[in-house]
Enzyme design. Structure first.
Site, PDB file in Angstrom:
ATOM      1  N   LYS A   1     -14.161   1.356  -7.014  1.00 11.65           N
ATOM      2  CA  LYS A   1     -13.781   2.572  -6.302  1.00 11.65           C
ATOM      3  C   LYS A   1     -14.724   3.723  -6.645  1.00 11.65           C
ATOM      4  CE  LYS A   1      -9.453   2.159  -4.968  1.00 11.65           C
ATOM      5  NZ  LYS A   1      -8.065   2.604  -4.822  1.00 11.65           N
TER       6      LYS A   1
ATOM      7  N   ARG B   1      26.687  -2.662  -5.146  1.00 12.87           N
ATOM      8  CA  ARG B   1      25.680  -1.596  -5.060  1.00 12.87           C
ATOM      9  C   ARG B   1      24.268  -2.088  -5.421  1.00 12.87           C
ATOM     10  NH1 ARG B   1      25.903   1.527  -1.976  1.00 12.87           N
ATOM     11  NH2 ARG B   1      23.770   0.950  -1.560  1.00 12.87           N
TER      12      ARG B   1
ATOM     13  N   GLU C   1     -15.735   0.297  -2.443  1.00 11.01           N
ATOM     14  CA  GLU C   1     -15.241   1.385  -1.595  1.00 11.01           C
ATOM     15  C   GLU C   1     -16.411   2.306  -1.257  1.00 11.01           C
ATOM     16  OE1 GLU C   1     -11.725   3.537  -3.142  1.00 11.01           O
ATOM     17  OE2 GLU C   1     -12.850   5.381  -2.702  1.00 11.01           O
TER      18      GLU C   1
ATOM     19  N   ASP D   1     -13.396   4.036   3.291  1.00  9.14           N
ATOM     20  CA  ASP D   1     -12.295   4.891   2.842  1.00  9.14           C
ATOM     21  C   ASP D   1     -12.335   6.264   3.490  1.00  9.14           C
ATOM     22  OD1 ASP D   1     -10.001   5.252   1.130  1.00  9.14           O
ATOM     23  OD2 ASP D   1     -11.228   6.714   0.043  1.00  9.14           O
TER      24      ASP D   1
ATOM     25  N   LYS E   1       0.213   0.710  -4.437  1.00  4.67           N
ATOM     26  CA  LYS E   1       1.093   1.883  -4.499  1.00  4.67           C
ATOM     27  C   LYS E   1       2.563   1.471  -4.348  1.00  4.67           C
ATOM     28  CE  LYS E   1      -2.645   4.846  -2.928  1.00  4.67           C
ATOM     29  NZ  LYS E   1      -3.203   5.751  -1.914  1.00  4.67           N
TER      30      LYS E   1
END
Lengths: 297, 297, 297, 297, 297, 297
Positions: E180, E113, E210, E231, E148
């Site tokens: 960002k 598994r 960004e 973005d 992510k």
């Protein structure tokens, strides 16, 4: 001058616990350097490429740490061949080849800096220790290390001192009693301190006391100290202290400590002490100069 | 001279990962010293006894590592009070009191050596770095560290360089591309090496190449290197190299490296390079002289 | 009989290293019991439910391990209130309340078994030790433990011996020299063994030798042993050995060892030895009877 | 009497997780004994020296733990040869040779105590368990262990019970539902407790309830318990309870628990219960007597 | 369609650090599944039983993770034979046999598994990545991953992206500067942010910003950004932005990001950007369908 | 539709072991992202800067993982204030504010991605689970998870299933017996397999058998299985199987498994099974869309 070295290490005497400790230290060193990968090497070198490299001394030095350098290479890649050509503790001339390493080019490049960092530090300590040992040639005194080692590297630092012909003092706070000035101040006197230590620890540990003058020497002797450390005393006072101690009990071990340098150590050795401990061996040694050179393909 | 220091650290900038890493290093250092207990202290000092001690400089130095020394005391006993009196990176005169620590006598004695070991090493590095920084006063060059740090102590060593006014080079093999002679030999040429690096790593990493002469400088420029390291070149050749590079592309960053000493660094700075990296900052600094003194009860 | 206990522990004397070691052991014990959760408790008890429980002795015992039991409860839930009512090392009658614990019902139920397991083992060892100590009342001999402890629990086992009024021998192989029969056989003689030990270890460690008859006692004395262990000798021979040793050097410490029982220990104490070491203290003590009782809501 | 043993272990059934767990436990045991090195052995024995030793029983015992003792030797030195002569779970007479070990003298001496400590504990548990098993010969009842194991040693303790012919109850709080008196008190009744457990845990876990009298037995049956533990009941009451339960539902499993001794266990077995669980197996077994003897060189 | 795959991985490029990290992740996965043992398998299968099993694709997929699945089997039982039949990154048809594994039946069942879980996740990511790569066929744009990833599985997730033909963006917060919107808001402007980044990080890291519109593009260019991330812009605006950037400085790298789907990616590629980063590759891929089938005995 | 959610979690039911496990997973996730520091944030943001941010849903979702996201922020900086506004397991509309977080800007930026990654994965699983639960509305069947979870994230994945209204199957191989096709093949028959399992595991574990047709159902019933899993059977055959089983023994638990989708699950529920287990819940859920938005200063 260095060609005969100072140390007496035949082979490493590592046991299970020390082995797992050593691997932990070496892996941590590799990890802090390698992070999520060697971006340069993995872009440039194909996995299948192989090389041969030599580890060479770029200056005269007393060698220490080769088995650990070898272990670094093995931890990176267990298929690397590492052939050691010089003995731990031996004196090595600039230009000498210390080891040959063969195998995957990537592995050699990844291990290089970490292996050198450990070897340079350890050989630096061994070389400095050997200089101190040679400075007291002819005296029956031992050059000892202290607990002033780099954080986390005590085993390596003390091993290097040993390779350089020095003697290892207690390893830490747990395997020897050393009553220092701050202890005495807190307890309120040498006599009480020695008695408390004697009854508080198991029967296989001796009790050493740090003293700063003859009057404290006498207190320590009266209290029955097994060993006395003469701290930061003039060599003249040391000589007197040695006299007082030897007269009282020839079995008491005498240690000199504090501001020992290559310049004054011979004079201190002349006072007749048994041991001279030198913090600089492990906290102020210069890195020995060593490098890894790839053989042209 | 030291009173103004060299560093620009306002406060420590530790984040979660570094914090857990720091605690791990400090705990390992405590453990290797303490083993199964401090036999001297636990025999002599009652649990309830309290003391006050001061941390003092015994020589002039640039301070680095006080927050870590404080952390050592906290790890031993979180109830200790530690009051910092001197700023990280500041120049400190012999005799100055750096911190006051109050609390259980046992805890103070147990933490003492480990705290001092880290502080002495870090302040030693900061002091040496500051000396290098001052040596190039008037030039726009940066003094940078290398990866030649003590195994497992890179964060501490690099932090100390920063406290001494130095600049931190890449942290390890993973956060910057530096193509060295061995890479070039293995790949078969600067041009190929730079191209492989450019395509092999993500787009936010620059590519630096180590060169040893003008012809290699030209190769590196043609290959489009973002940064060029002049390794072990004479200052005369460095000056020529700087000229060639600036003419070709003023954005290329120029680093000098190899056998840099306090004696020759000013001459090297005069060649117009942007960065001078010095291995000795972290591998050959002398321990700064600091001690912990107990106030009489 | 038990009401006064035997131990002299005022408070625990744990330091940083031992503390992290203790937490590690206790967390491992909790983890092996709890796995991915207490399926019974989490099904039955609401998170917000609170209870009060008492820790009580179900038989007469010498208490040891309450601070560790408290730590188990804290590790499970730091908001639990734990009030200790009985002193470590004290004799406790069946029915006595040792501690009160208040807080989340779930936390109490989850910690219960692990806390009891440690307390029952440690109080069992302390109780047995106290019985041995009382058996030699009137003699100046110390009852000592050995290295025959449960794997990984040496600190806890030795602490319990101390709480029971016993004395702790060396902690492990690293903080005391004890030359045993197998060492002597391998080296080829007591004299050589003692000399090698003396020169091989640092100057703060004493050298003890195990002997089995008077002839070996003499060898050990001639070799200059600091301490002699009389192993598995008849009490008659022990008496002779003590005589020989005291005559030769009154400072030599004498230890008796091997097949010591509550029946024969008083006779052995009568031989005049300084220390009697008893393996059974830690490898064959019965669990003390203790339980956790919830007060009705 | 012991010659046939009681256990049914063919071979160890360790899997990855348990293996890493086992190594962790054994390494911790080695580390607590070895610290920074065996000062006696490393001073006396040369690295190259080799010896042969035998592991022998000094008393009659049921054997358990040899594979773990072997693992201890391997962890210290993987080049040691360990030849097992007796089967796990077999009865062994005093004087029998259990294993032969050959290799580096240092390694043998370093591993000796830790290997013996684990073997003596485990064989002690197996021997005691076998005595209980034999005491109920002729009955179809199983002798089971409890969660009253030494902290961190549950796997080893339960393995030893199995080697002694006992049966392992649930491993911890996570792999079986056992509703005890404290749970019932907190929840407010057996019926509610069983229902909550049934709906709160996954469908592959059964629900056992602890009861103290016939009225509670009836409640448990009505609530649909899969298994009922008769706690601290007289054998007379147990007999009645068994009758009630079997009449109501022959599939319900009946366990007896509380103050079981070698004296009363046969009587309890006679009540017709399926399982008798005995805390003493793991918390109050005496160490079996085993030793390591070096063959003369 | 899948038969040729998308990736270009020849062999895994794991180094020491990554190896220890990988083993840690795989062991954790095994441990959470195995706990204190596989109760089904250890009851049913004899230790000596052996089997052969095949790993087969149940749907079309791009393969990733076979070396890790192999490692899972090895960690469970190093004596298992694992023969890999398909190359990492290759397209595999439903029904294809990917590997054959032979050895102890218990080991196969225990590892099954965990090995499948890792293989299904990684091949799912590789397959999805390959679909994105194919969707932009003909354009010179790279499909990149993001941060992510599943917690703790970044290395595996990014490796799978690479196997699927995607390109790896920076690994984490430490090996690339990406300013960002939240950074810009906190700092108070793009210009200041870029300048601070440039002087705050070492000279081998580029600076990416960004932006959300043309005016910000211009600010970023003026500030000297090395790379610009567009973005959540419309493809029309992206096209304009690309034009502005290329005109100003052709060396600036342009990345598109935000709400990229298989439906709109070709249109975005048409805007001329260099890189398109897609979070879904690692956070929303479906598991590939793979299973382990035992050959009849 | 989502506004009422599906889950029944009141509060997290984490205990000590699970807590340390959770912290380990979250710290690993933080470390892989953060490495030796967030180079962007530490260059741009001053240590003393503070901000406020909101966690918002960008799509409709069932919430799961907020306590873990909160823990991530706390692990980075324990001084951050985290105010939770939405309940675990509740349905949340796009645009809803889930939490407010205030404190050091640096800490918020460093924790952001790791917190979001865990929250997006867990809410994605909860949302998908809720969809399955709603699809069988009106039936008394439970939607259960499997062991097909992301490596190392089983606790988180199963918690999310629970938050989505699903039921947790056995946690791993150790807390439930499930005899699968491969077991049966290896053992040689259902009957033998069930008997071996029954006698090999402790008495609190039930035995479930996987079957593929009616004949195997009958074998399983005869062997006395406590639970039967109908694997990959048509709904028609399932209906027959349910009938056979209910007639034979109404206490046997029936589980359906294999290729369950949102399209066919209602039909399967109609067969009368007790549990439907769905691998896709944990291996193929899409990340829920959530983001962290900084409030303008």
């Amino acid at each position: 001058m260095f060609s005969e070295g100072c140390g007496k290490i035949n082979k490493m005497t590592m046991t299970i616990n020390i082995n797992t400790h050593i691997d932990e230290v070496l892996l941590n060193a590799l990890k802090e350097d390698l992070g999520n990968g060697d971006v340069t090497t993995s872009s440039l070198i194909r996995i299948e490429d192989v090389s041969e490299a030599i580890l060479i001394a770029k200056g005269d030095l007393v060698l220490a740490g080769v088995p650990f350098a070898e272990r670094v290479f093995q931890l990176v890649d267990s298929s690397l061949k590492f052939i050691t050509l010089k003995r731990e503790g031996s004196g090595v001339r600039a230009g000498s080849v210390i080891a040959r390493i063969k195998g995957k080019t990537r592995s050699l490049l990844i291990a290089e800096r970490t292996a050198l960092n450990i070897l340079q530090r350890m050989s630096g300590i061994a070389t400095l220790t050997c200089n101190y040992v040679k400075a007291v040639k002819g005296f029956k005194v031992k050059i000892a290390d202290t607990r002033k080692t780099a954080p986390g590297l005590r085993f390596f630092d003390k091993y290097a001192v040993s390779a350089g012909g020095g003697h290892n003092h207690r390893y830490g706070l747990y395997d020897g009693v050393l009553i220092k000035d701050n202890h005495i101040a807190a307890v309120g006197g040498i006599d009480k301190a020695v008695r408390l230590a004697r009854s508080g620890v198991h029967h296989l540990l001796k009790v050493e006391v740090e003293v700063g003058n003859i009057s404290e020497v006498n207190e320590a002797l009266k209290a029955g100290a097994d060993s006395i450390m003469l701290d930061n005393m003039s060599s003249e006072n040391m000589k007197k202290a040695v006299n007082v101690i030897r007269t009282h009990d020839p079995d008491v071990i005498i240690e000199a400590s504090g501001n020992i340098t290559l310049e004054n150590i011979r004079e201190i050795a002349g006072t007749g002490v048994d041991i001279i401990s030198v913090g600089a061996l492990t906290h102020s040694a210069h890195a020995a100069d060593l490098s890894l050179e790839f053989k042209p393909a």
